[in-house]
Design a protein around this motif. Structure first.
Motif, PDB file in Angstrom:
ATOM      1  N   GLU A 145       0.818  -1.210   0.000  1.00  0.00           N
ATOM      2  CA  GLU A 145       0.000   0.000   0.000  1.00  0.00           C
ATOM      3  C   GLU A 145       0.852   1.260   0.000  1.00  0.00           C
ATOM      4  O   GLU A 145       0.332   2.366   0.169  1.00  0.00           O
ATOM      5  N   ARG A 146       2.171   1.106  -0.151  1.00  0.00           N
ATOM      6  CA  ARG A 146       3.102   2.238  -0.113  1.00  0.00           C
ATOM      7  C   ARG A 146       4.106   2.114  -1.257  1.00  0.00           C
ATOM      8  O   ARG A 146       5.297   2.338  -1.085  1.00  0.00           O
ATOM      9  N   ARG A 147       3.637   1.780  -2.432  1.00  0.00           N
ATOM     10  CA  ARG A 147       4.554   1.494  -3.537  1.00  0.00           C
ATOM     11  C   ARG A 147       5.389   2.708  -3.937  1.00  0.00           C
ATOM     12  O   ARG A 147       6.517   2.559  -4.423  1.00  0.00           O
ATOM     13  N   TYR A 148       4.867   3.889  -3.732  1.00  0.00           N
ATOM     14  CA  TYR A 148       5.585   5.101  -4.134  1.00  0.00           C
ATOM     15  C   TYR A 148       6.217   5.833  -2.946  1.00  0.00           C
ATOM     16  O   TYR A 148       6.817   6.881  -3.122  1.00  0.00           O
ATOM     17  N   MET A 149       6.081   5.256  -1.752  1.00  0.00           N
ATOM     18  CA  MET A 149       6.632   5.875  -0.545  1.00  0.00           C
ATOM     19  C   MET A 149       7.935   5.189  -0.135  1.00  0.00           C
ATOM     20  O   MET A 149       8.007   3.964  -0.069  1.00  0.00           O
ATOM     21  N   PHE A 150       8.942   5.999   0.165  1.00  0.00           N
ATOM     22  CA  PHE A 150      10.221   5.521   0.663  1.00  0.00           C
ATOM     23  C   PHE A 150      10.593   6.390   1.869  1.00  0.00           C
ATOM     24  O   PHE A 150      10.066   7.483   2.037  1.00  0.00           O
ATOM     25  N   LYS A 151      11.504   5.909   2.684  1.00  0.00           N
ATOM     26  CA  LYS A 151      11.909   6.751   3.815  1.00  0.00           C
ATOM     27  C   LYS A 151      13.384   6.585   4.142  1.00  0.00           C
ATOM     28  O   LYS A 151      13.986   5.526   3.898  1.00  0.00           O
ATOM     29  N   LEU A 152      13.950   7.657   4.678  1.00  0.00           N
ATOM     30  CA  LEU A 152      15.334   7.691   5.137  1.00  0.00           C
ATOM     31  C   LEU A 152      15.339   8.251   6.549  1.00  0.00           C
ATOM     32  O   LEU A 152      15.341   9.465   6.745  1.00  0.00           O
ATOM     33  N   ALA A 153      15.341   7.377   7.517  1.00  0.00           N
ATOM     34  CA  ALA A 153      15.427   7.766   8.928  1.00  0.00           C
ATOM     35  C   ALA A 153      15.684   6.493   9.711  1.00  0.00           C
ATOM     36  O   ALA A 153      15.310   5.397   9.267  1.00  0.00           O
ATOM     37  N   PRO A 154      16.323   6.605  10.865  1.00  0.00           N
ATOM     38  CA  PRO A 154      16.539   5.401  11.684  1.00  0.00           C
ATOM     39  C   PRO A 154      15.211   4.753  12.056  1.00  0.00           C
ATOM     40  O   PRO A 154      14.244   5.428  12.396  1.00  0.00           O
ATOM     41  N   ASN A 155      15.163   3.435  11.996  1.00  0.00           N
ATOM     42  CA  ASN A 155      13.948   2.693  12.293  1.00  0.00           C
ATOM     43  C   ASN A 155      13.815   2.411  13.780  1.00  0.00           C
ATOM     44  O   ASN A 155      14.804   2.166  14.474  1.00  0.00           O
ATOM     45  N   ASN A 370      11.249  -3.751   1.128  1.00  0.00           N
ATOM     46  CA  ASN A 370      11.599  -2.837   2.210  1.00  0.00           C
ATOM     47  C   ASN A 370      11.947  -1.466   1.643  1.00  0.00           C
ATOM     48  O   ASN A 370      13.009  -1.297   1.044  1.00  0.00           O
ATOM     49  N   HIS A 371      11.057  -0.510   1.833  1.00  0.00           N
ATOM     50  CA  HIS A 371      11.263   0.847   1.323  1.00  0.00           C
ATOM     51  C   HIS A 371      11.876   1.772   2.366  1.00  0.00           C
ATOM     52  O   HIS A 371      11.912   2.987   2.180  1.00  0.00           O
ATOM     53  N   SER A 372      12.329   1.214   3.484  1.00  0.00           N
ATOM     54  CA  SER A 372      13.025   1.995   4.507  1.00  0.00           C
ATOM     55  C   SER A 372      14.510   1.712   4.364  1.00  0.00           C
ATOM     56  O   SER A 372      14.993   0.647   4.734  1.00  0.00           O
ATOM     57  N   GLY A 373      15.254   2.675   3.821  1.00  0.00           N
ATOM     58  CA  GLY A 373      16.578   2.366   3.294  1.00  0.00           C
ATOM     59  C   GLY A 373      17.745   2.370   4.258  1.00  0.00           C
ATOM     60  O   GLY A 373      18.757   1.723   3.988  1.00  0.00           O
ATOM     61  N   LEU A 374      17.657   3.089   5.379  1.00  0.00           N
ATOM     62  CA  LEU A 374      18.821   3.205   6.256  1.00  0.00           C
ATOM     63  C   LEU A 374      19.090   1.874   6.960  1.00  0.00           C
ATOM     64  O   LEU A 374      18.220   1.334   7.644  1.00  0.00           O
ATOM     65  N   MET A 375      20.291   1.368   6.803  1.00  0.00           N
ATOM     66  CA  MET A 375      20.652   0.070   7.373  1.00  0.00           C
ATOM     67  C   MET A 375      20.956   0.198   8.871  1.00  0.00           C
ATOM     68  O   MET A 375      21.433   1.245   9.321  1.00  0.00           O
ATOM     69  N   PRO A 376      20.729  -0.862   9.644  1.00  0.00           N
ATOM     70  CA  PRO A 376      21.039  -0.824  11.079  1.00  0.00           C
ATOM     71  C   PRO A 376      22.501  -0.491  11.360  1.00  0.00           C
ATOM     72  O   PRO A 376      22.821   0.126  12.380  1.00  0.00           O
ATOM     73  N   GLN A 377      23.396  -0.873  10.438  1.00  0.00           N
ATOM     74  CA  GLN A 377      24.820  -0.622  10.620  1.00  0.00           C
ATOM     75  C   GLN A 377      25.169   0.859  10.639  1.00  0.00           C
ATOM     76  O   GLN A 377      26.277   1.237  11.031  1.00  0.00           O
ATOM     77  N   ALA A 378      24.235   1.702  10.197  1.00  0.00           N
ATOM     78  CA  ALA A 378      24.485   3.147  10.206  1.00  0.00           C
ATOM     79  C   ALA A 378      24.506   3.715  11.621  1.00  0.00           C
ATOM     80  O   ALA A 378      25.066   4.789  11.858  1.00  0.00           O
ATOM     81  N   LEU A 379      23.893   3.000  12.568  1.00  0.00           N
ATOM     82  CA  LEU A 379      23.766   3.515  13.931  1.00  0.00           C
ATOM     83  C   LEU A 379      25.000   3.214  14.768  1.00  0.00           C
ATOM     84  O   LEU A 379      25.609   2.149  14.652  1.00  0.00           O
ATOM     85  N   THR A 380      25.342   4.167  15.606  1.00  0.00           N
ATOM     86  CA  THR A 380      26.444   3.996  16.549  1.00  0.00           C
ATOM     87  C   THR A 380      26.047   4.680  17.854  1.00  0.00           C
ATOM     88  O   THR A 380      24.942   5.192  17.986  1.00  0.00           O
ATOM     89  N   THR A 381      26.940   4.691  18.811  1.00  0.00           N
ATOM     90  CA  THR A 381      26.645   5.256  20.117  1.00  0.00           C
ATOM     91  C   THR A 381      27.448   6.532  20.329  1.00  0.00           C
ATOM     92  O   THR A 381      28.678   6.534  20.195  1.00  0.00           O
ATOM     93  N   LEU A 382      26.757   7.611  20.656  1.00  0.00           N
ATOM     94  CA  LEU A 382      27.378   8.904  20.938  1.00  0.00           C
ATOM     95  C   LEU A 382      27.191   9.242  22.410  1.00  0.00           C
ATOM     96  O   LEU A 382      26.280   8.734  23.071  1.00  0.00           O
TER      97      LEU A 382
END
Length: 393
Positions: A145-155, A370-382
């Motif tokens: 139901e979201r064929r044209y929707m994509f997102k870039l943000a941490p999940n 999967n239209h949510s593109g940011l991979m888990p590996q992008a996250l780190t600890t600050l």
């Protein structure tokens, strides 16, 4: 060779060359020099204006960089920006207007979860590729139901998993949870409960905060009164900083952990003392000046950080998501091809759905499932140290 024959030969060669070039230009596909028009629906006023401003600055900087780079094969990017006033109804009107503009290739939406989720049906009906910078999973799920929707943000699930690892590493058994009073806040609560159950961490108290709240003493009192070892803050940046100040003001000396949605300015300003030693799960780009650039991707992130900081006098954590959205759309448009001067939104959508890149935010991978593109590996600890965020360790 006589002068006449020499002149004739030269003329013949010139004619053949001109004919060959003309054949490449006109017999083949004509070079497309039309602009790539990207529309942006952003929170430039209202409760989320701080993040919206960072997005707009990032979009403009990335547009200028790409246009000057020569990487667009003679094309340029144009931005059409509208303010949704942090209101889902206004956002939906903007999306409808952009969709009806035949010049618009794709849309970038800001971080407003309600706006992106509320527009999802219209985006699919209008068949216009849209990249949202909002975090809620409902932005892109279910994909059918979201064929044209994509997102870039941490999940949320990735944030919860990373926070749980850090809590467990610190031997924390009990927490209080402050979350946003919206779908993403509920999603975060659910994701944390799922991860906590695996390692035996207990939530002693939970409270919510609206995006417009500026007084958080009541929530802070409720959470700290339960006596947790630590507090998890799952809110936008403004509320996160207010919350850290509120809990410290009433004497809480436990640890503070923030999810990625709380990432705001690099420098903590008036909240610096209260946030000292707080932990934030976010992308490495936020603190890339602490990282040795050992790969081209890291070098690009460092350069982006420096360019943004030089232009705007500071860095905002979410800026890289907006820049990556522009890059994704530009790359997809060039790969999609099509007749010169014509916008083929369906072809662009198809390319976006299989896009992969090492973005400014980290590794990005889109798939048909999967239209949510940011991979888990992008996250780190600050960690907050001396008034700003730093890489932990």
């Amino acid at each position: 060779m006589t002068p006449f024959r020499s002149t004739t030969t030269t003329a013949l060669v010139s004619t053949l060359l001109a004919t060959t070039l003309a054949g490449c230009q006109f017999g083949g596909q004509e070079q497309d020099t039309s602009p790539i028009v990207i529309a942006a629906d952003l929170e430039l006023s209202g409760a989320a204006a701080g993040v919206g401003k960072a997005y707009r600055q990032a979009l403009e900087l990335k547009r200028q960089q790409l246009n000057a780079s020569g990487a667009l094969n003679g094309r340029t990017i144009e931005l059409l920006v509208k303010d949704n006033r942090s209101d889902a109804s206004e956002s939906l009107r903007n999306i409808a207007d952009f969709s009806n503009d035949s010049r618009v290739t794709a849309i970038i939406m800001g971080g407003c979860n309600e706006c992106a989720v509320g527009a999802a049906r219209t985006v699919d009906e209008k068949q216009i590729p849209t990249v949202a910078l909002a975090a809620a999973s409902a932005v892109t799920s279910p994909v059918s139901e979201r064929r044209y929707m994509f997102k870039l943000a941490p999940n949320a699930a990735d944030n919860a998993a990373a926070l749980t690892v850090e809590l467990r590493r610190r031997n924390i058994d009990t927490v209080g949870l402050l979350r946003s009073d919206n779908a993403y806040g509920v999603e975060g609560s659910t994701a944390l409960a799922r991860e906590f159950a695996k390692v035996g961490i207990q939530v002693l108290a939970e409270a919510s905060v609206r995006g417009t709240d500026t007084e958080l003493d009541r929530q802070a009192t409720t959470l700290t009164a339960a006596g947790p070892d630590a507090l998890v803050i799952w809110t936008p940046p403004e509320q996160a900083m207010l919350a850290t100040s509120a809990v410290k003001r009433i004497g809480f000396d436990g640890a503070l952990f923030l999810d990625a949605s709380a990432a705001g300015d690099l420098f903590l300003g008036s909240a610096a003392r209260a946030a000292e030693r707080a932990t934030l799960v976010f992308t490495q780009t936020m603190v890339i000046d602490d990282v040795i650039a050992t790969t081209p991707a890291k070098a690009a992130r460092r350069q982006w950080f420096q360019d943004y900081t030089a232009r705007f006098g500071g860095y905002h954590g979410s800026a890289s998501f907006a820049a990556d959205a522009v890059q994704l759309i530009a790359d997809a448009e060039l790969r999609a091809g099509g007749p010169a001067g014509q916008v083929d939104r369906d072809a662009l959508r198809d390319v976006l759905e299989t896009s992969q890149m090492d973005g400014l935010s980290g590794p990005i991978r889109m798939t048909p499932d999967n239209h949510s593109g940011l991979m888990p590996q992008a996250l780190t600890t600050l960690v907050a140290r001396n008034g700003r965020w730093r890489l932990q360790g």
